[in-house]
Design an enzyme around this catalytic site. Structure first.
Site, PDB file in Angstrom:
ATOM      1  N   GLU A  71       0.842  -1.208   0.000  1.00 33.59           N
ATOM      2  CA  GLU A  71       0.000   0.000   0.000  1.00 33.59           C
ATOM      3  C   GLU A  71       0.873   1.253   0.000  1.00 33.59           C
ATOM      4  OE1 GLU A  71      -2.718  -0.418  -1.032  1.00 33.59           O
ATOM      5  OE2 GLU A  71      -4.266  -1.065   0.368  1.00 33.59           O
ATOM      6  N   THR A  91      -5.749   6.601  -5.567  1.00 33.53           N
ATOM      7  CA  THR A  91      -5.917   6.780  -4.121  1.00 33.53           C
ATOM      8  C   THR A  91      -5.034   7.919  -3.606  1.00 33.53           C
ATOM      9  OG1 THR A  91      -6.500   4.472  -3.824  1.00 33.53           O
ATOM     10  CG2 THR A  91      -5.707   5.608  -1.872  1.00 33.53           C
TER      11      THR A  91
HETATM   12  N1  HSE Z   1      -8.771   4.230   3.455  1.00 37.63           N
HETATM   13  C1  HSE Z   1      -8.207   4.363   2.146  1.00 37.63           C
HETATM   14  C2  HSE Z   1      -8.659   5.691   1.557  1.00 37.63           C
HETATM   15  C3  HSE Z   1      -8.674   3.229   1.302  1.00 37.63           C
HETATM   16  O1  HSE Z   1      -9.857   5.957   1.606  1.00 37.63           O
HETATM   17  O2  HSE Z   1      -7.827   6.470   1.085  1.00 37.63           O
HETATM   18  C4  HSE Z   1      -8.201   3.262  -0.113  1.00 37.63           C
HETATM   19  O3  HSE Z   1      -8.776   2.167  -0.805  1.00 37.63           O
END
Ligand code: HSE
Length: 332
Positions: free
Chosen positions: A140, A192
């Site tokens: 990630e 993201t």
């Molecule tokens: N919690 C993360 C975000 C998840 O919302 O940025 C990304 O899939």
């Protein structure tokens, strides 16, 4: 650890295939702390043991993802794992991606989680699930610049997970009632990292109070099988107002889905997918129809999924055994 033991056993299961499922992070109000695992879609990953310390990544899906292992969401966690083991072996990974990158349904997490679960299987389950989450978060970090576990944890544990803390890791699995999940993925890409960048760095106390009330309400609703409480807790007053501008028709789709009987829902992860929870298949399909009708009407391509909560997470579907000469080579 019994590293020699794990290497020797590893060599007896030379190649493993796993299904690494999609996930819905945040569950509306629980930014970075809640997520659930989906039965569909899932990536297929093959991981092979190598007798030298390196990680090789192959992609069989046509997506232009980096194959440099240090820059790949499956590769980075494996490098960490090998370093921690001070290993003299490595892994070759082939990824068949069905979860489109940038979809908001945990594509990067599926690669990271699938890789570490598969590798761990080859190592005779040397590591526990929490360790696997710790390694997978390096994936990630590569994908978004930040470690977060709200896709990784449900992908590895299955079901609904609460990540109370990532440093140190504290993951709690939340038993959930049967729920149907309808997802629409409008075919636009939201990275993201961009969707995190636009968020406000500060929140007002009144919003924070609403938000933590909803998170607690959602967890309590799941534990008590209280569908009404689940539905009214699916509210996000902090992230959704900012991010929803990136998703064409978000507010309208949400209203129509709730009118069709969904308990509630919102942005899946960082978007652009939208998810809705329903109590039965008939409603989940009616919700899908609303989503399709809307995106047809504005001329945006989309995919939909009507699925349920995956209680198992990454699943080993096949493995094959090495020859004796390989076992000797690796165990020596
Ligand atoms: N919690 C993360 C975000 C998840 O919302 O940025 C990304 O899939």
């Amino acid at each position: 650890m019994q590293l020699e033991e794990s290497r020797a056993t590893a060599s007896q299961q030379k190649e493993v295939t796993v299904h690494a499922p999609g996930t819905v992070a945040n569950l509306v109000c629980g930014f970075d702390v809640l997520g659930l695992c989906l039965n569909e879609p899932s990536d297929v990953m093959h991981v092979k043991l190598l007798d030298e310390k390196k990680v090789i990544i192959h992609s069989k899906d046509g997506y232009k993802l980096p194959t440099d292992p240090a820059q790949n969401t499956a590769g980075a966690p494996l490098i960490e794992m090998l370093n921690e083991l001070d290993a003299n072996f490595g892994f070759e990974v082939t990824i068949e991606k069905n979860i489109k990158p940038g979809s908001g349904i945990g594509s990067s997490a599926a690669s990271a989680a699938g890789a570490v679960v598969a590798a761990n299987h080859l190592l005779n389950n040397t590591f526990g699930k929490e360790d696997l989450v710790r390694f997978a978060m390096f994936g990630e970090k590569v994908a978004t610049g930040v470690k977060h576990a709200d896709n990784i944890a449900p992908c590895i544990y299955g079901g609904v997970t609460l990540i109370r803390s990532i440093f140190p890791l504290d993951i709690i699995t939340i038993p959930a009632p049967d729920l149907y999940v309808t997802v629409v993925h409008p075919q636009i890409e939201v990275r993201t990292s961009d969707a995190r960048q636009i968020l406000r760095k500060e929140v007002q106390l009144k919003d924070a109070i609403k938000q933590w009330g909803n998170i607690a309400g959602l967890v309590a609703g799941l534990l008590k099988n209280d569908y009404d409480l689940i539905g009214r807790s699916l509210e996000d007053v902090i992230i959704e107002p900012v991010r929803s501008i990136l998703i064409p028709g978000f507010a309208e789709v949400k209203l129509k889905c709730i009118a069709a009987g969904a308990l509630g829902g919102g942005i899946s992860g960082s978007g652009p997918s939208i998810f809705m929870l329903s109590t039965n298949l008939q409603i989940a399909k009616a919700v899908e129809k609303e989503m399709m009708t809307f995106y047809n009407s504005i001329g945006i391509d989309y995919n939909t999924y009507v699925t349920t909560i995956n209680k198992e997470g990454v699943k080993v579907v096949n493995y094959t055994t090495a020859s004796i000469s390989n076992i000797n080579a690796i165990a020596s």
